[in-house]
Design an enzyme around this catalytic site. Sequence first.
Site, short mmCIF file in Angstrom:
data_model
loop_
_atom_site.label_atom_id
_atom_site.label_comp_id
_atom_site.label_asym_id
_atom_site.label_seq_id
_atom_site.Cartn_x
_atom_site.Cartn_y
_atom_site.Cartn_z
N ASP A 1 0.81 -1.22 0.00
CA ASP A 1 0.00 0.00 0.00
C ASP A 1 0.85 1.27 0.00
O ASP A 1 0.30 2.37 -0.05
CB ASP A 1 -0.99 0.01 1.17
CG ASP A 1 -0.34 -0.19 2.52
OD1 ASP A 1 0.58 -1.03 2.64
OD2 ASP A 1 -0.76 0.49 3.49
N HIS B 1 8.52 -0.70 12.58
CA HIS B 1 7.43 -1.38 11.89
C HIS B 1 7.77 -2.87 11.77
O HIS B 1 8.87 -3.29 12.16
CB HIS B 1 7.23 -0.72 10.53
CG HIS B 1 5.91 -1.03 9.89
ND1 HIS B 1 4.73 -1.13 10.57
CD2 HIS B 1 5.60 -1.26 8.59
CE1 HIS B 1 3.76 -1.42 9.74
NE2 HIS B 1 4.25 -1.52 8.53
N ASP C 1 4.88 3.67 8.24
CA ASP C 1 4.07 3.04 9.29
C ASP C 1 4.98 2.78 10.49
O ASP C 1 6.13 2.40 10.32
CB ASP C 1 3.53 1.71 8.81
CG ASP C 1 2.54 1.82 7.66
OD1 ASP C 1 2.19 2.95 7.25
OD2 ASP C 1 2.14 0.78 7.14
ZN LIG Z 1 3.18 -1.13 6.55
#
Ligand SMILES: [Zn+2]
Length: 312
Positions: A66, A142, A212
């Site tokens: 993503d 992450h 993230d």
């Molecule tokens: Zn991620």
Amino acid sequence: MTFELTILGSSSAIPTSERYPTAQVLNLLERFFLIDCGEGTQIQLRRMKFSFDRIRHIFISHLHGDHFYGLPGFISTRNLLGITTDIHIYAPADLKKLLRPLLNYMKGDMGFQIVFHPLNHQNPELIYSDEKSEVHSFPLNHSIPCCGFLFREKRHPANLIREKIEQYRIPVSQLRPIKGGADFTTGTGEVIPHTGLTIPPPPTRSYAFCTDTAFYEPAADFIRGVDMLYHEATFLSEPENRASGTFHSTARQAAEMALKSHANKLILGHFSTRYKTTAPFLAEAQAIFGNTEIASDGARFTIPLQKNAGQN
Ligand SMILES: [Zn+2]
């Protein structure tokens, strides 16, 4: 003197009918930095009227789909448009391995080069610099290697006080050094400090992108005093904190990062599709950090240039 962030995509893993996956453009003094490139980025770029040619530097935080599946489409369209300027991609080293077979296949008619710059996942690093701006990467926490990015203006030159320049009959050749902080010595040997010849420049502006990541306190030191912070808020704290264990953050943790880093403004994004509305995210964050806003696709956030007293 534009410093403006445009959100192209603000969803987490799965796109929705209202939110594309992560992608943003930062216009930093007419440099158009593309930050992450989720699927559909090229459609959003066209919708928001960004020139594909002006996008020459792309920053990819990590290799979850993503955040980078939009690259092949963007690269292909940029080529079909006949653009010949090279692009630089700052990303985890494995991106080159993933994209290379596709690029080799397209190579016959590629009109530009793609230059890969591998990110350092151990320490903060200066990854881009020109005469007016710079970009640093820094590690996040992450489930796979992931970096945040800090974009900064360099110090603006000071503004000359014209009456003083005339008073001391300062030659044109000296004006640039004085704007940069040099003192002036008159013909009789008198030193006139540059502070007496100039008005201080406006403060420099900065933007940090943190996604993230789980809540990661070391990042606060690195981005301290940032004007605008985009921080992921994939989940809410209640009724069940799904952030812990998934290497994501809650709205509360994003607000705590804004507080700890002394950010001026916080923007929340990367919302899980399990939530129907973002109002609870705003409420949860604002209870801790008042100057919080919600990212939505197409939203623009500007940091105005502050003027010092006496400037016009
Ligand atoms: Zn991620």
